[in-house]
Enzyme design. Structure first.
Site, PDB file in Angstrom:
ATOM      1  N   CYS A  40      -1.694 -37.159 -68.401  1.00 32.19           N
ATOM      2  CA  CYS A  40      -2.701 -38.523 -67.616  1.00 32.19           C
ATOM      3  C   CYS A  40      -3.818 -38.657 -68.729  1.00 32.19           C
ATOM      4  O   CYS A  40      -4.282 -37.733 -69.367  1.00 32.19           O
ATOM      5  CB  CYS A  40      -2.958 -37.824 -66.403  1.00 32.19           C
ATOM      6  SG  CYS A  40      -4.121 -39.199 -65.476  1.00 32.19           S
ATOM      7  N   HIS A  41      -4.246 -39.922 -68.364  1.00 29.36           N
ATOM      8  CA  HIS A  41      -5.609 -39.964 -69.100  1.00 29.36           C
ATOM      9  C   HIS A  41      -6.941 -39.195 -68.796  1.00 29.36           C
ATOM     10  O   HIS A  41      -7.528 -38.836 -69.801  1.00 29.36           O
ATOM     11  CB  HIS A  41      -5.974 -41.527 -68.977  1.00 29.36           C
ATOM     12  CG  HIS A  41      -6.842 -42.192 -70.034  1.00 29.36           C
ATOM     13  ND1 HIS A  41      -6.360 -43.199 -70.671  1.00 29.36           N
ATOM     14  CD2 HIS A  41      -8.087 -41.852 -70.622  1.00 29.36           C
ATOM     15  CE1 HIS A  41      -7.271 -43.415 -71.974  1.00 29.36           C
ATOM     16  NE2 HIS A  41      -8.296 -42.453 -71.668  1.00 29.36           N
ATOM     17  N   THR A  42      -6.646 -38.509 -67.784  1.00 25.84           N
ATOM     18  CA  THR A  42      -7.710 -37.600 -67.323  1.00 25.84           C
ATOM     19  C   THR A  42      -7.636 -36.452 -68.269  1.00 25.84           C
ATOM     20  O   THR A  42      -8.840 -35.698 -68.662  1.00 25.84           O
ATOM     21  CB  THR A  42      -7.607 -37.381 -65.928  1.00 25.84           C
ATOM     22  OG1 THR A  42      -7.602 -38.305 -65.137  1.00 25.84           O
ATOM     23  CG2 THR A  42      -8.876 -36.240 -65.583  1.00 25.84           C
ATOM     24  N   HIS A  62      -2.340 -31.660 -64.990  1.00 23.22           N
ATOM     25  CA  HIS A  62      -2.565 -31.512 -63.700  1.00 23.22           C
ATOM     26  C   HIS A  62      -1.491 -32.200 -63.032  1.00 23.22           C
ATOM     27  O   HIS A  62      -1.599 -32.672 -61.769  1.00 23.22           O
ATOM     28  CB  HIS A  62      -4.008 -31.983 -63.236  1.00 23.22           C
ATOM     29  CG  HIS A  62      -4.088 -33.517 -63.682  1.00 23.22           C
ATOM     30  ND1 HIS A  62      -4.465 -33.785 -65.089  1.00 23.22           N
ATOM     31  CD2 HIS A  62      -4.171 -34.503 -63.127  1.00 23.22           C
ATOM     32  CE1 HIS A  62      -4.559 -35.054 -65.067  1.00 23.22           C
ATOM     33  NE2 HIS A  62      -4.497 -35.596 -63.859  1.00 23.22           N
ATOM     34  N   GLU A  63      -0.592 -32.779 -63.684  1.00 25.55           N
ATOM     35  CA  GLU A  63       0.664 -33.499 -63.247  1.00 25.55           C
ATOM     36  C   GLU A  63       2.023 -33.061 -63.288  1.00 25.55           C
ATOM     37  O   GLU A  63       2.749 -33.399 -64.009  1.00 25.55           O
ATOM     38  CB  GLU A  63       0.528 -35.102 -63.899  1.00 25.55           C
ATOM     39  CG  GLU A  63       1.058 -36.229 -63.084  1.00 25.55           C
ATOM     40  CD  GLU A  63       0.866 -37.552 -63.956  1.00 25.55           C
ATOM     41  OE1 GLU A  63       0.362 -38.239 -63.511  1.00 25.55           O
ATOM     42  OE2 GLU A  63       1.459 -37.723 -65.022  1.00 25.55           O
ATOM     43  N   CYS A  92      -6.149 -27.633 -47.069  1.00 23.04           N
ATOM     44  CA  CYS A  92      -6.048 -26.479 -46.466  1.00 23.04           C
ATOM     45  C   CYS A  92      -6.009 -26.567 -44.944  1.00 23.04           C
ATOM     46  O   CYS A  92      -5.498 -25.588 -44.175  1.00 23.04           O
ATOM     47  CB  CYS A  92      -7.403 -25.625 -46.664  1.00 23.04           C
ATOM     48  SG  CYS A  92      -9.013 -26.306 -45.700  1.00 23.04           S
ATOM     49  N   CYS A  95     -10.698 -26.801 -43.299  1.00 21.35           N
ATOM     50  CA  CYS A  95     -12.161 -26.822 -43.797  1.00 21.35           C
ATOM     51  C   CYS A  95     -12.916 -28.230 -43.121  1.00 21.35           C
ATOM     52  O   CYS A  95     -12.051 -28.943 -42.435  1.00 21.35           O
ATOM     53  CB  CYS A  95     -12.525 -26.959 -45.208  1.00 21.35           C
ATOM     54  SG  CYS A  95     -11.649 -28.710 -46.000  1.00 21.35           S
ATOM     55  N   CYS A  98     -11.061 -31.372 -44.260  1.00 20.65           N
ATOM     56  CA  CYS A  98      -9.809 -31.592 -43.771  1.00 20.65           C
ATOM     57  C   CYS A  98      -9.696 -31.940 -42.479  1.00 20.65           C
ATOM     58  O   CYS A  98      -9.165 -33.042 -41.860  1.00 20.65           O
ATOM     59  CB  CYS A  98      -8.995 -30.402 -44.029  1.00 20.65           C
ATOM     60  SG  CYS A  98      -8.395 -30.242 -45.873  1.00 20.65           S
ATOM     61  N   CYS A 106     -10.442 -32.189 -49.693  1.00 17.24           N
ATOM     62  CA  CYS A 106     -10.460 -30.732 -49.076  1.00 17.24           C
ATOM     63  C   CYS A 106     -11.522 -29.779 -49.923  1.00 17.24           C
ATOM     64  O   CYS A 106     -11.740 -30.029 -51.177  1.00 17.24           O
ATOM     65  CB  CYS A 106      -9.098 -29.942 -49.386  1.00 17.24           C
ATOM     66  SG  CYS A 106      -9.123 -28.306 -48.994  1.00 17.24           S
ATOM     67  N   ARG A 110     -12.926 -26.185 -53.816  1.00 15.87           N
ATOM     68  CA  ARG A 110     -13.597 -26.975 -54.851  1.00 15.87           C
ATOM     69  C   ARG A 110     -14.290 -26.395 -55.991  1.00 15.87           C
ATOM     70  O   ARG A 110     -14.448 -26.691 -57.083  1.00 15.87           O
ATOM     71  CB  ARG A 110     -14.033 -28.378 -54.420  1.00 15.87           C
ATOM     72  CG  ARG A 110     -14.457 -29.280 -55.342  1.00 15.87           C
ATOM     73  CD  ARG A 110     -13.489 -30.031 -56.046  1.00 15.87           C
ATOM     74  NE  ARG A 110     -13.941 -30.779 -57.183  1.00 15.87           N
ATOM     75  CZ  ARG A 110     -14.486 -30.507 -58.300  1.00 15.87           C
ATOM     76  NH1 ARG A 110     -14.444 -29.113 -58.710  1.00 15.87           N
ATOM     77  NH2 ARG A 110     -14.618 -31.681 -59.285  1.00 15.87           N
ATOM     78  N   CYS A 169       0.067 -37.015 -59.935  1.00 16.74           N
ATOM     79  CA  CYS A 169      -1.043 -37.536 -60.112  1.00 16.74           C
ATOM     80  C   CYS A 169      -1.006 -39.141 -60.182  1.00 16.74           C
ATOM     81  O   CYS A 169      -1.185 -39.788 -59.051  1.00 16.74           O
ATOM     82  CB  CYS A 169      -1.835 -37.424 -61.215  1.00 16.74           C
ATOM     83  SG  CYS A 169      -3.505 -38.106 -61.664  1.00 16.74           S
ATOM     84  N   ARG A 370       3.926 -43.197 -69.591  1.00 15.62           N
ATOM     85  CA  ARG A 370       3.638 -41.939 -69.207  1.00 15.62           C
ATOM     86  C   ARG A 370       4.346 -41.149 -70.280  1.00 15.62           C
ATOM     87  O   ARG A 370       5.595 -41.334 -70.360  1.00 15.62           O
ATOM     88  CB  ARG A 370       3.892 -41.581 -67.835  1.00 15.62           C
ATOM     89  CG  ARG A 370       3.238 -41.158 -66.885  1.00 15.62           C
ATOM     90  CD  ARG A 370       1.978 -40.553 -67.390  1.00 15.62           C
ATOM     91  NE  ARG A 370       0.870 -40.134 -66.341  1.00 15.62           N
ATOM     92  CZ  ARG A 370      -0.436 -40.759 -66.216  1.00 15.62           C
ATOM     93  NH1 ARG A 370      -0.787 -41.396 -67.093  1.00 15.62           N
ATOM     94  NH2 ARG A 370      -1.333 -40.271 -65.254  1.00 15.62           N
TER      95      ARG A 370
END
Ligand code: NAD
Ligand code: AHE
Ligand code: ZN
Length: 375
Positions: A40-42, A62-63, A92, A95, A98, A106, A110, A169, A370
């Site tokens: 991903c670009h992130t 993260h994907e 979760c 919290c 949530c 959530c 974090r 993602c 992608r």
């Protein structure tokens, strides 16, 4: 155990593929074998050094999609052999955020996620005595990774890993921004700035939602044909329009007896703060909603005349398309399996982990939508 990972050793440097040691899952954690991961670009944003939360050395990614190999004490919601998608936005269900039902953000883990460690404050990755940071709680640029149980969505075991990893993602972010955040209605007009891995999914989300006029804006002329594949009705290249694209787009979106113009919904999928302003100002006076999806680098700020907001435009943002991962991601996988959404054509390149830097180069050159690493 020894694993293979692409390590972000230093900001602005290519990833280095090497053997890394991974500790087993502790209480509430799960070991997964990662079968595929999108780029991903992130990931590129963090590797560049522009992310205020960027930590080095780290294992980015993260994907992903993979299979549960082992579970730590107390894990009940997944078991060995389950097929899963890691969630950088966990769920979760306990919290304050949530249970508010007002957000998907959530807050359970974090703080430690942003520090590049597991919820107990330690990392599972190391090379010799040196610890390596986790990234976005996922670290899918490794063939094995450890995640908290609340950060895993259990999915249909028939779904192909090399396609549904993108739901981790890009797909969910784009489609979710339309459905969950903007709540686009049938017949709406919309403008999407940036037709990459996220923007094209915003376009397919707009088509699903029944939008009438879907304008795509990109400085890469090749993206016209890409947008048209997924439902874009008009394309604008800012380079062809001259100095100010806003009046051009506002004029283009005048309908019926409307004297003003402007789109009902606009989406920034570039991460460029100037484009974010254009997107806000191209939304309709009185009711336009502009959704920021793009992530901007450290120190960058957005600005506009407050009058733009006084006169009824809303500036909003979305993370992971407002999706609640454990609840929504399995459903999006099912939409893909039922043919309701497209993924395959957007995965333009696949590669082994050893070639991951080529995936980043293709993104920089605007040649891929992608790139996916297959383990
Ligand atoms: P990408 O590189 O695939 O696509 C970006 C597109 O924007 C490209 O087609 C590029 O040509 C175009 N572009 C660049 N500058 C432009 C300009 N000035 N005007 C018009 N178009 C321009 O990236 P991506 O993977 O689609 O990610 C897009 C953005 O979304 C990134 O900032 C990424 O970090 C962010 N993102 C946010 C979330 C979230 O949850 N909010 C999730 C995923 C990605
Ligand atoms: N760490 C950055 C912000 C990065 C960011 O905004 N990440 C998005 C997901 S992008 C996925 O490709 C996100 O989910 N944000 C919510 C969150 O809690 O991180 C910064 O500016 O500090
Ligand atoms: Zn992403």
């Amino acid at each position: 155990m020894d694993i293979r990972a692409a390590v972000a050793v230093q900001a602005g440097k290519p990833l280095e593929v090497m053997t890394v040691q991974l500790d087993g899952p502790k209480a509430g954690e799960v070991l997964i074998e990662v079968k595929a991961t999108g780029i991903c670009h992130t990931d590129d944003f963090t590797l560049s050094g522009a992310d205020p939360e960027g930590l080095f050395p780290a294992i980015l990614g993260h994907e992903g999609a993979g299979i549960v190999v082992d579970v730590g004490p107390g894990v009940t919601s997944v078991k060995k052999g389950d097929h899963v998608i890691p969630l950088y936005t966990p769920e979760c269900r306990e919290c304050y955020s949530c249970t508010s039902r007002k957000t998907n953000l959530c807050t359970a883990i974090r703080a430690t996620q942003g520090q590049g460690v597991m919820p107990d404050g330690t990392s599972r990755f190391s090379i010799g005595k040196d610890k390596i940071h986790h990234y976005m709680g996922c670290s899918t640029f490794a063939n094995y990774t450890v995640l908290p149980e609340i950060a895993l969505a259990k999915i249909n075991p028939d779904a192909p890993f090399d396609k549904v990893c993108y739901i981790g993602c890009g797909v969910t972010t784009g489609i979710g921004a339309v459905i969950n955040t903007a709540k686009v209605e049938i017949g709406a007009t919309a403008i999407v700035f940036g037709l990459g891995g996220i923007g094209l999914n915003v376009i397919q989300g707009l088509r699903l939602a029944g939008a009438d006029m879907i304008i795509g804006v990109d400085i890469n002329p090749d993206r016209k044909a890409w947008g048209e594949k997924f439902g874009m009705t008009h394309f604008v290249n800012p380079k062809d329009v001259g100095d100010d694209i806003v009046p051009y787009l506002v004029n283009m979106t005048k309908r019926g007896g409307d004297l003003i113009g402007g789109a009902d919904y606009t989406f920034d999928c570039t991460g460029n703060t100037k484009v974010m302003r254009q997107a806000l100002e191209a939304s309709h006076r009185g009711w336009g909603k502009s959704i920021v999806i793009g992530v901007a680098g450290a120190g960058q700020e957005i600005s506009t005349r407050p009058f733009q907001l006084v006169t009824g435009r809303s500036w909003m943002g979305t993370a992971f398309g407002g999706a609640r991962g454990r609840t929504d991601v399995p459903k999006i996988v099912d939409w893909y399996m039922q043919g309701k959404i497209q993924i395959d054509p957007m995965i333009t390149h696949t590669m082994p982990l050893e070639d991951i830097n080529k995936g980043f180069e293709l993104m920089h050159k605007g040649e891929s939508i992608r790139g996916v690493v297959m383990y």
